[in-house]
Design a protein around this motif. Structure first.
Motif, PDB file in Angstrom:
ATOM      1  N   SER A  34       0.891  -1.506   0.041  1.00  0.00           N
ATOM      2  CA  SER A  34      -0.052  -0.268   0.066  1.00  0.00           C
ATOM      3  C   SER A  34       0.963   1.439   0.048  1.00  0.00           C
ATOM      4  CB  SER A  34      -0.864  -0.037   1.063  1.00  0.00           C
ATOM      5  OG  SER A  34      -1.819  -1.128   1.251  1.00  0.00           O
ATOM      6  N   TYR A  39      -2.111   3.020  -2.980  1.00  0.00           N
ATOM      7  CA  TYR A  39      -3.511   2.363  -3.141  1.00  0.00           C
ATOM      8  C   TYR A  39      -3.987   2.008  -1.884  1.00  0.00           C
ATOM      9  CZ  TYR A  39      -3.451   2.432  -8.184  1.00  0.00           C
ATOM     10  OH  TYR A  39      -3.207   2.796  -9.790  1.00  0.00           O
ATOM     11  N   SER A  40      -5.130   2.161  -1.282  1.00  0.00           N
ATOM     12  CA  SER A  40      -5.580   1.940  -0.022  1.00  0.00           C
ATOM     13  C   SER A  40      -5.718   0.420  -0.100  1.00  0.00           C
ATOM     14  CB  SER A  40      -7.049   2.667   0.456  1.00  0.00           C
ATOM     15  OG  SER A  40      -7.994   2.327  -0.519  1.00  0.00           O
ATOM     16  N   GLU A  43      -8.756  -0.143  -2.128  1.00  0.00           N
ATOM     17  CA  GLU A  43      -8.582  -0.257  -3.536  1.00  0.00           C
ATOM     18  C   GLU A  43      -7.645  -1.266  -4.168  1.00  0.00           C
ATOM     19  OE1 GLU A  43      -8.137   4.461  -4.564  1.00  0.00           O
ATOM     20  OE2 GLU A  43      -6.708   3.604  -3.343  1.00  0.00           O
ATOM     21  N   ASP A  45      -8.036  -4.365  -2.812  1.00  0.00           N
ATOM     22  CA  ASP A  45      -8.803  -5.515  -3.051  1.00  0.00           C
ATOM     23  C   ASP A  45      -9.562  -5.601  -4.249  1.00  0.00           C
ATOM     24  OD1 ASP A  45      -9.861  -7.567  -1.493  1.00  0.00           O
ATOM     25  OD2 ASP A  45     -11.738  -6.539  -0.781  1.00  0.00           O
ATOM     26  N   ASP A  46      -9.765  -4.456  -4.933  1.00  0.00           N
ATOM     27  CA  ASP A  46     -10.375  -4.438  -6.259  1.00  0.00           C
ATOM     28  C   ASP A  46      -9.676  -4.785  -7.460  1.00  0.00           C
ATOM     29  OD1 ASP A  46     -12.951  -3.930  -4.874  1.00  0.00           O
ATOM     30  OD2 ASP A  46     -12.781  -1.808  -5.081  1.00  0.00           O
ATOM     31  N   LYS A  47      -8.344  -4.752  -7.128  1.00  0.00           N
ATOM     32  CA  LYS A  47      -7.429  -5.014  -8.063  1.00  0.00           C
ATOM     33  C   LYS A  47      -6.731  -6.253  -8.134  1.00  0.00           C
ATOM     34  CE  LYS A  47      -5.712  -0.369  -8.595  1.00  0.00           C
ATOM     35  NZ  LYS A  47      -6.105  -0.165 -10.125  1.00  0.00           N
ATOM     36  N   LYS A  84      -0.318   4.919  -7.901  1.00  0.00           N
ATOM     37  CA  LYS A  84      -1.332   5.457  -8.084  1.00  0.00           C
ATOM     38  C   LYS A  84      -1.019   7.000  -8.685  1.00  0.00           C
ATOM     39  CE  LYS A  84      -5.493   6.872  -5.522  1.00  0.00           C
ATOM     40  NZ  LYS A  84      -6.413   7.020  -4.155  1.00  0.00           N
TER      41      LYS A  84
END
Length: 255
Positions: A34, A39-40, A43, A45-47, A84
């Motif tokens: 991170s 990215y948090s 975020e 987790d969605d990648k 990011k």
């Protein structure tokens, strides 16, 4: 308790570490991932792991992961992570299969920032190019590293002057490594070869390490024929490799 300790230890790594399924879904990752990417956790987790790379680097990472899935063996690749913020950071990535009862369950990825290493490589190439472009006496080319180049042949007076200048420079800059480059020497006679050994021994008495670079096959044969041995003396075939060894001794990372 043990799992908490392991997780805490992984979070303390300077390297990025993450685990993902063969389908590309993140399972776990350390704080460094991170921090580096910006990215948090939400975020990330969605990648998918491949989403951190673009272009040829993405293709190279995808190929490395596919090889791990196919062969269930470790694989490594160099690629630039795109953060990011849009910056690109070069990383050396290693992927390892995680099996459970003979089935590939997940893949562990670990990445090391190699920005400093690549910068050192670049500086090394520039330094070698600069040295090759000019005739140098005895100069400090890096903190604690001095270099002298020998071109042509040496008569007795020139040899004495070379040794004197080299030893004086070692004392003045407190050099711990002395490079002697003989790339420009086409032929080596017995007197010059013996003086080279005497110079190395004198440097050794001052507590500095010596690296002789640029020994051609012809000169190597000549040394053997005249009975001059370089046992215990660090030698490298090229100035570039000699610089790499000297700077490695000085703590500069190239691996």
């Amino acid at each position: 308790m043990e799992s908490d300790l392991i997780a805490s230890a992984i979070d303390e790594l300077d390297d990025i570490f993450y685990v993902f399924t063969p389908d590309g879904e993140y399972i776990e990752w350390n704080d460094q991932l991170s921090t580096v990417t910006g990215y948090s956790d939400g975020e990330l987790d969605d990648k998918e792991p491949n989403d951190l790379f673009t272009g040829d680097d993405r293709a190279a990472v995808e190929e490395a992961i596919a090889t791990v899935i196919e062969t269930e063996q470790r694989n490594a690749v160099q690629a630039e992570i795109e953060t990011k913020r849009g910056t690109e950071i070069p990383y050396e990535l290693s992927f390892a299969p995680l099996d459970r009862e003979g089935e590939l369950e997940a893949i562990a990825g670990i990445g090391r920032d190699i920005s400093k290493r690549l910068e050192n490589e670049r500086r090394l190439r520039e330094l070698a190019a600069e040295i090759r472009s000019k005739s140098m006496p005895v100069v400090e080319i890096w903190d604690g590293v001095i270099l002298t180049t020998i071109v042509g042949s040496l008569d007795t007076q020139q040899a004495e002057n070379l040794t004197e200048d080299l030893l004086q420079s070692i004392v003045e800059v407190e050099a711990s490594v002395a490079l002697i480059d003989i790339t420009g020497v086409e032929a080596l006679d017995t007197a010059t070869a013996q003086h080279l050994i005497d110079t190395v021994n004198a440097v050794d008495l001052l507590g500095s390490d010596v690296i002789i670079t640029g020994i051609s096959p012809e000169i190597a044969q000549t040394l053997v024929q005249i009975g001059i041995r370089l046992e215990g003396i660090e030698t490298q075939s090229s100035l570039m490799e000699g610089l790499r060894q000297a700077l490695t001794w000085r703590g500069v990372a190239f691996n």
